[in-house]
Write a protein that holds these residues in place. Structure first.
Motif, mmCIF file in Angstrom:
data_model
loop_
_atom_site.group_PDB
_atom_site.id
_atom_site.type_symbol
_atom_site.label_atom_id
_atom_site.label_comp_id
_atom_site.label_asym_id
_atom_site.label_seq_id
_atom_site.Cartn_x
_atom_site.Cartn_y
_atom_site.Cartn_z
ATOM 1 N N VAL A 27 77.704 122.982 113.678
ATOM 2 C CA VAL A 27 77.091 123.915 114.612
ATOM 3 C C VAL A 27 75.609 123.550 114.660
ATOM 4 O O VAL A 27 74.946 123.459 113.624
ATOM 5 C CB VAL A 27 77.263 125.377 114.170
ATOM 6 C CG1 VAL A 27 76.523 126.306 115.127
ATOM 7 C CG2 VAL A 27 78.741 125.743 114.099
ATOM 8 N N HIS A 29 78.063 118.026 117.734
ATOM 9 C CA HIS A 29 78.242 119.457 117.948
ATOM 10 C C HIS A 29 78.642 119.755 119.387
ATOM 11 O O HIS A 29 78.306 119.004 120.311
ATOM 12 C CB HIS A 29 76.962 120.232 117.602
ATOM 13 C CG HIS A 29 75.787 119.875 118.458
ATOM 14 N ND1 HIS A 29 74.937 118.819 118.166
ATOM 15 C CD2 HIS A 29 75.299 120.427 119.601
ATOM 16 C CE1 HIS A 29 73.998 118.739 119.078
ATOM 17 N NE2 HIS A 29 74.191 119.707 119.976
ATOM 18 N N TYR A 42 74.397 131.559 114.556
ATOM 19 C CA TYR A 42 74.770 130.328 113.846
ATOM 20 C C TYR A 42 75.899 130.608 112.859
ATOM 21 O O TYR A 42 76.912 129.891 112.824
ATOM 22 C CB TYR A 42 73.527 129.804 113.127
ATOM 23 C CG TYR A 42 73.699 128.516 112.358
ATOM 24 C CD1 TYR A 42 73.768 127.285 113.010
ATOM 25 C CD2 TYR A 42 73.747 128.529 110.962
ATOM 26 C CE1 TYR A 42 73.898 126.107 112.292
ATOM 27 C CE2 TYR A 42 73.873 127.362 110.245
ATOM 28 C CZ TYR A 42 73.945 126.145 110.907
ATOM 29 O OH TYR A 42 74.072 124.975 110.203
ATOM 30 N N ALA A 80 79.148 131.416 114.698
ATOM 31 C CA ALA A 80 79.771 130.217 115.248
ATOM 32 C C ALA A 80 80.553 129.472 114.172
ATOM 33 O O ALA A 80 81.650 128.960 114.419
ATOM 34 C CB ALA A 80 78.707 129.308 115.860
ATOM 35 N N VAL A 123 78.459 124.496 108.859
ATOM 36 C CA VAL A 123 77.147 125.133 108.908
ATOM 37 C C VAL A 123 76.453 124.963 107.565
ATOM 38 O O VAL A 123 77.098 124.867 106.517
ATOM 39 C CB VAL A 123 77.254 126.638 109.248
ATOM 40 C CG1 VAL A 123 77.625 126.844 110.702
ATOM 41 C CG2 VAL A 123 78.252 127.344 108.330
#
Length: 311
Positions: A192, A220, A230, A233, A241
């Motif tokens: 991400v 990404h 973030y 996601a 992440v």
């Protein structure tokens, strides 16, 4: 003329850059602020400000007056604080700005403890990842992560956020578990992305193992500029992440996330409390800063079982 009020209004206009913003922060009509400055200039028999339709700038006499006025107002506030109960029982309003994740995950959940000690302090807490202008927005202090670029501000380093790389079990089932950071730059893996609100560029992810360092802009399909987005996601299986330990720890314990690339450390981020220059540190602000420094230091160590200590 109330010379003290006029002096306060003048200082606020200089710091805010416009009469409108100064009036809003003082809680006064713009016409009143304008009249105070005009009366002050008449009294001093000198021009303090150059006015345009968009912004005001100080004259040489105005700059000298501003420097002395801020010092006098600071001394006055300190004197009053020493002569009343403010030193024993701090009271009044403070304006603070913090990154979204720090406000939501660290500060707000613990504010009942703060108010149990200091019930007479009113906090206006800006919670976002945007960059604010401490002086023109009349902010008492901000919490900021990353190296600071504005050398005119007064900064105190208070902690260091450590990061680990995570993915959901569903993501790993679909795409497999990466063995090396370089795999994150191409399919089937993806990160991400996180892009700078200031530059619009996606920030690189940095991994370190001993003396070896790898910096990549991961493959990404989504990039965001907010820490909560973030995380969400990542939880939606959209990619790996890099999360702070205090964010990742409860999700790893619950099984919502799995740590990967455990031999690789993500780049740590220093955390600062930042003040405007020439801003007096009042007792109400001092007790809040001391409290938040202890809180962030403790919470930043929340991933001890994940080997995320700063030791």
């Amino acid at each position: 003329m109330d010379r003290l009020t006029a002096m306060q209004a003048y200082v606020r206009v200089v710091e805010a850059g416009t009469f409108t913003k100064a009036a809003d922060s003082l809680g006064l009509p713009k016409a009143t602020v304008t009249r105070l400055i005009q009366t002050l200039e008449t009294h001093l028999r000198t021009k303090l400000l150059n006015r345009t339709t968009r912004r005001v700038t100080v004259t040489p006499d105005g700059a000298a007056y501003y420097e002395r006025a801020t010092r006098l107002l600071s001394d006055l506030e300190e004197l009053e604080g020493s002569m009343n109960q403010a030193r024993v029982t701090p009271r009044g309003r403070i304006r603070i700005d913090v990154p979204g994740v720090v406000g939501r995950e660290m500060i707000i959940p613990h504010l009942p403890d703060f108010y149990a000690k200091y019930p007479d302090i009113q906090i206006e807490l800006g919670v976002s990842d945007r960059t604010v202008d401490l002086i023109s927005d009349n902010i008492d202090c901000v919490i900021r992560g990353g190296e600071l670029t504005d050398q005119s501000l007064v900064a105190r380093r208070i902690a260091e956020f450590r990061f680990i790389t995570c993915a959901t079990p569903e993501y790993l089932r679909r795409h497999g578990t990466p063995a090396h950071p370089r795999e994150l730059g191409e399919a089937p893996h993806r990160m991400v992305g996180y892009f700078s609100a200031r530059s619009g560029k996606v920030l690189p992810d940095v991994f370190r193992r001993g003396e070896e360092a790898v910096e990549i802009v991961g493959n990404h399909v989504l990039a965001v500029n907010d820490a909560s987005a973030y995380l969400n996601a990542g939880l939606a299986h959209l990619g790996l992440v890099q999360l702070t330990c205090f964010m990742a720890a409860p999700l790893i314990r619950s099984g919502g996330l799995v740590r990967v690339l455990e031999d690789w450390d993500a780049e740590p981020v220093p955390v600062y409390v930042v003040y405007p220059p020439n801003r007096h540190l009042s007792s109400k602000l001092r007790v809040f800063v001391d409290w938040v420094v202890e809180l962030i230091g403790r919470e930043a160590m929340g991933g001890l079982k994940l080997r995320c200590t700063t030791a």
